[in-house]
Design an enzyme around this catalytic site. Structure first.
Site, PDB file in Angstrom:
ATOM      1  N   ASP A  62      -6.187   2.651  45.326  1.00 26.01           N
ATOM      2  CA  ASP A  62      -6.629   2.372  46.697  1.00 26.01           C
ATOM      3  C   ASP A  62      -7.104   0.920  46.814  1.00 26.01           C
ATOM      4  OD1 ASP A  62      -8.893   2.670  45.111  1.00 26.01           O
ATOM      5  OD2 ASP A  62     -10.048   3.739  46.621  1.00 26.01           O
ATOM      6  N   HIS A  67      -9.354  -4.015  48.373  1.00 24.60           N
ATOM      7  CA  HIS A  67      -9.456  -5.433  47.969  1.00 24.60           C
ATOM      8  C   HIS A  67      -8.292  -6.270  48.487  1.00 24.60           C
ATOM      9  CE1 HIS A  67     -11.403  -3.490  44.147  1.00 24.60           C
ATOM     10  NE2 HIS A  67     -12.215  -3.442  45.181  1.00 24.60           N
ATOM     11  N   TRP A 186     -17.037   9.257  45.656  1.00 24.15           N
ATOM     12  CA  TRP A 186     -17.222   7.928  45.093  1.00 24.15           C
ATOM     13  C   TRP A 186     -18.644   7.513  45.535  1.00 24.15           C
ATOM     14  CZ3 TRP A 186     -12.560   9.772  44.748  1.00 24.15           C
ATOM     15  CH2 TRP A 186     -11.438   9.067  44.311  1.00 24.15           C
ATOM     16  N   TYR A 188     -21.350   5.039  45.733  1.00 26.84           N
ATOM     17  CA  TYR A 188     -21.530   3.616  45.504  1.00 26.84           C
ATOM     18  C   TYR A 188     -22.795   3.113  46.163  1.00 26.84           C
ATOM     19  CZ  TYR A 188     -16.648   3.084  43.927  1.00 26.84           C
ATOM     20  OH  TYR A 188     -15.470   3.153  43.249  1.00 26.84           O
ATOM     21  N   ARG A 190     -24.875   0.509  47.964  1.00 21.76           N
ATOM     22  CA  ARG A 190     -24.381  -0.601  48.787  1.00 21.76           C
ATOM     23  C   ARG A 190     -25.410  -0.897  49.887  1.00 21.76           C
ATOM     24  NH1 ARG A 190     -18.986  -1.986  47.976  1.00 21.76           N
ATOM     25  NH2 ARG A 190     -19.521  -0.859  46.068  1.00 21.76           N
ATOM     26  N   LYS A 222     -18.115  10.273  41.239  1.00 22.14           N
ATOM     27  CA  LYS A 222     -17.619   9.100  40.516  1.00 22.14           C
ATOM     28  C   LYS A 222     -18.690   8.028  40.638  1.00 22.14           C
ATOM     29  CE  LYS A 222     -13.855   5.689  41.203  1.00 22.14           C
ATOM     30  NZ  LYS A 222     -14.431   4.428  41.671  1.00 22.14           N
TER      31      LYS A 222
END
Lengths: 322, 322, 322, 322, 322
Positions: A62, A67, A186, A188, A190, A222
């Protein structure tokens, strides 16, 4: 306080079933309260494909969305999504993880060969991350229609946009419950607040993120492997003075995730030695597997296949019955 | 009529891949226009479990509903649904086919070991069959939730209630399309009209039933092996004068089914020799596999397992790539 | 064939946990694949109220709808629904079972004292039974709103209207799955066909009915105790020549019900000795409990309470952990 | 059996609050488990308009649909719906009951003067009554929109079409629960079976009908006053030998209705003496009020108004607090 | 203003039923206008489990989401959610309160042993609280499906995001009404405005928050015990000059909550003496119970169990019939 775990974490190796001495055991599938659909699909990922034995080796692709194509320069072949599909198939990954477009246009050729994890939300890396929020690109019903065996969802823990994120995730979780689809979060850290509390790679942030995923209803989470740094001093107490070694820190995260199985994120490409050490430590600390993208498909294909064989060998040591 | 097929079906044996000389080839999966969900799930049944190679060996256990517990007297152990689940698992069947109650109460123990085909409609055998209609006991969404890899639906071809049946099937088919779930149609001639046209076991009725399943949108069709009898004389022309041998008759049915894969029904328990001959002839004529219930679980377990090993051996001869 | 059971059913008493010698064990709750809502609610009925120990003593009061007020003449006090509510509360029943009107108008006074089973379908006994079908009087959502711990649904097994019945039940079952509500099926043989096959009280019909309930997705099934009679000779083979004694016949039914827990129906009022013997035999054969209406509230209150104490004593012998 | 009631029903008059000696008390509003919407609306009918004191005097005008304009010949003015509206207003009725058309076209002129009961289902009297079923002409939401204070629904108890009726009523009841609207059930024995069991005016049929309304969820039930006749001998035992006097028979019906308040139907026009005696006996036996149409608007207006004044006087004797 | 209560709050102790002299009585359940579902479920929490007698002792475990794993360092065993489940079960709490993830993954093992309150909204403590808003993590329907007996919802009274909060709560309240599920509101003063008006722990803010919960439709409200401080001087008049003692201040809050039952929040861990004094004062002032998390599971298990026994003893003094 040096060890928050009630489980044996050091000392001489002790035989605990088939797992290496001193290893933390992962939660048994049958203890998770899963309905038959989630059970059947998770078993496919954990036992029916990939290294098996209750472990998971996932190839994510992904990064083109997150990115941009910049990530494909290191290995130009990797720009064609078939490259990752074939790497996942030939390297006997447990699954490939990607967005709706790469599923609809390519998966029909690989269906049956490699299980699919449909990533349900994403964003580009272009605007600022201060209010990070990842919008839906697909739904659980899309995942069912495509024959996926799990869905992936990014929660940006600590983002000021957490309210929209929780709300959006709740609907994904509800559909996943209704349709028996496992949910991989996921998780994360942030947002601007995080960076003031030890940073997104610090133990405080990752430990918190793992717990948030558990409480929100993730089946699998994850996380990044926490990285000790000087910024830890800015973490809230007692994180600012824990000084755990890398594996102990990661074991802490696994414990915070409770009955959510833990996958370790690869992050940027590192050397083989570093990568294998990190995998071994992760599995030893109770991880269920890894989800490595750039560390896989930024290498030449043969090198990547060789590496997956080494990973399979490590994973076999940590096999566990359902 | 000597050959209804456009394919070479006679003359000297020609090597066509791995299938025995003179055998009809089954439609290739990639030719069926399947979306990725149906593809992923069908491949699981055809290649990922059971004898593989594109064949299918299914164990049905819906007789408790359709006929009542009377069918379990021959082998009292078979009254407990775990018996069939374990036979399907240990005999490496491609799937087990059953109703919602047997799925919800038992499948959680076998999820991952044997794929599930959720039978979506049924009836008891108690009232008259004159207006045969099989009502829904579950839905495609139930099948998704339970982690099933296909759904089964009985169409009573020729029943005066066909309008309700078509309508009900249409909704199942629509949901299956939406959710990527393969549909297996139990295509059974039934109703008073049929009995006047050669009977429900005659070629006329079964050939028609196979074609109806294809036209209504079945991915796979389960039919009985047609039985020649004196009643054939009452079939509409030219069926009343075809005089095909058993395999040719069945090949005719397979061709009528077109790109719907064909499974042969077992029916009442017969001798081993008869059964194996019927299987071999079916596969030779282009069947994708068999769905045998009473012929499996009315035998002692060891005998049934030995028989499945023989079936696996036959099926391997007819392996075909996707 | 003298015994269809794999479980020890005769010979010298053998100690199997807390249950009396030779008794069949009931399926353990934890084996039933129940989600947490069904589990929490069933545990309330089986362990939190009534005799406990995994048994169930239910007081039904739907006869006013099914038979009319005629059933209340034997004990005029029983015409007032408070009578049954108070009997259920004071006799420590596991639950009271009734229709929406008796729930909405009276349950608010007894909520918390006795659990509620909302009966969801019913009919009057006035028109002919030939096409017996019991229409919805309430929904699973009504049951949730009222704070009920289970729903009841009558399936008329063998009725020519079975298609409408299956369809209607499927929707109840789906809502019950979605809302975590246990489903108790009143499995009643009915319709003209049944009467030609040994009658609605014969083993053939009741055994079939129990299995139908299991396959359709009942969590608990309520059946009549089969009664041997000359009509058995008209049952399909081998039922017409089984000649099982009463308890063996009932054990057969319990086994056909598989993982659906079995409740025995009371039927018309009988003598105490007969009733207690029937209860004891039922529990010995693997029943989970009884659902006795007229045998309870057609007696004087004190007599009924005395009887429930005796039933509690019997049930305690058959206590079993979850 | 001479008295099925636990309440004092004979002997010397006993002072029970404001009701006349020996009268059965009606259920108190606060005991009915009503939500605030039903409570507010019922209180309007029972205390805010009409004779008050918890009684109800309803003027129905649905005979134009049920019987046709034939009913208006006796008093030609009554053909104009304004006639009944004004009679209801000027005679201080508790409410007027009618279908959607008479509500939409006329009620706007009388809204606030007389409460509205919207009758939700009906039929013409033209076809046979053998499969009697009364279809919806409006909905509970229509009733809310129109500012009605209750809805009326006819259940034909004993009709072979009872399954459609129960299903239709269930939806009305659900909407009424959701919207806080009281439901008045016109509980009418009907269908061929009834006529064989003592007829639609016999105690057996009316008693059963009252109970059915209670169990299905009626807040108020409208019944006919049972009429003893030779046909009673054909009723099921023990109805065929009860020989209750008129008031005792009606009291039995009131008790079967439990916490559903009871309204007595007027039926065909009778003499004043008969009518007043019937009302007095009904109120004495526990009725909440009456619903008289033809007996009201088939009379000259002044005569009807005089009669309502007499009814108000009787009702005042039976006033009861909420 | 020395006493805001109309109830006797001073003078010599007066015996008021079973509650200690001078104690405020809690609202009786039967006065709350609850439908049967809320009644059945609240009675389970207030009378069927925990200390009973209409009191409530709740163990919350949502701090992992709200504060992060940092709260578990004081007692490392508490990181595993089973620790809190077992403490709630063994300490005979009235219920455990937590988010969907901890319910789905763990409750199945404890269903029936300890009632569940599903917390429906939450947030992390990472971003700024200036616009505090707690997004949904689950729904009332999730709570029903899981077999919960109440839902919890945090309202941030005073937050600039109150419009979204009210809107979100309204939908929760509507579903809870529809499904008969009691709603417990965590009423927390929050947002920048509050801090200028005496702070979130001052009487002004907490008193206001309790009233907001009542007016929005809470069945139970959880508040912090107001803390007198110098900041009170900044409260709006007359709060800035009330100078109530601690119990009188809390009694004021209880009265503002009206017919919403009041639970007292534990907050950070304090000494036993302080805690017991606070509980006693709260119950004396009319609280229904307490909801203590960190004060429970941050202690060693045996110490926590001993403390709960002391709490049970206090609660028994304040037992009250429904």
């Amino acid at each position: 306080m040096t060890d928050t775990s009630a489980r044996p974490a050091g000392g001489p190796p002790v035989a605990t079933g088939r797992t290496p001495g001193g290893a933390s055991r992962r939660p048994a599938l049958r203890s998770l309260g899963l309905g038959p659909g989630k059970m059947a699909r998770l078993k496919r990922l954990l036992y029916g494909h990939g290294p098996g034995g209750g472990t998971m080796l996932v190839l994510p692709i992904d990064q083109g969305l997150e990115h941009g194509p910049v990530d494909f320069f290191a290995n130009p072949d990797s720009l064609d999504p078939r490259y990752q599909y074939e790497l996942a198939r030939d390297g006997q990954f447990s699954a490939i993880a990607l967005h709706i477009g790469l599923a609809e246009k390519y998966f029909h050729e690989y269906a049956g060969d490699v299980p699919l994890i449909l990533k349900l939300n994403g964003k580009t890396g272009i605007p600022s991350d201060a209010q990070a929020f990842s919008a839906l690109t697909g739904t659980v019903e899309d995942a069912v229609r495509l024959g996926a065996d799990a869905v992936g969802y990014t929660v940006y823990v600590g983002s000021p946009a957490q309210d929209r994120d929780f709300e959006q995730f709740r609907q994904v979780r509800r559909d996943a419950d209704r349709l028996g689809m496992p949910v991989i979060v996921w998780a994360y850290p942030r947002g601007e607040a995080d960076s003031k509390k030890g940073g997104r790679e610090g133990l405080y942030a990752i430990d918190y993120a793992a717990r948030v995923a558990l409480e929100l209803g993730a089946d699998v989470v994850k996380v990044n492997y926490p990285v000790a740094s000087e910024k830890d001093a800015e973490s809230p107490a007692p994180y600012n003075s824990l000084h755990l070694d890398a594996e102990a820190a990661f074991r802490k995260v696994v414990e915070s995730a409770g009955r959510a199985l833990v996958l370790v994120s690869g992050g940027e490409k590192v050397s083989d030695a570093e990568l294998l050490a990190k995998v071994r430590a992760s599995m030893h600390a109770g991880a269920t597997g890894i989800i490595f993208g750039r560390n896989m498909w930024q290498r030449p294909r043969e090198e990547a296949l060789r590496l997956t064989r080494e990973l399979h060998a490590i994973f076999r040591e940590y096999a566990q019955p359902p």
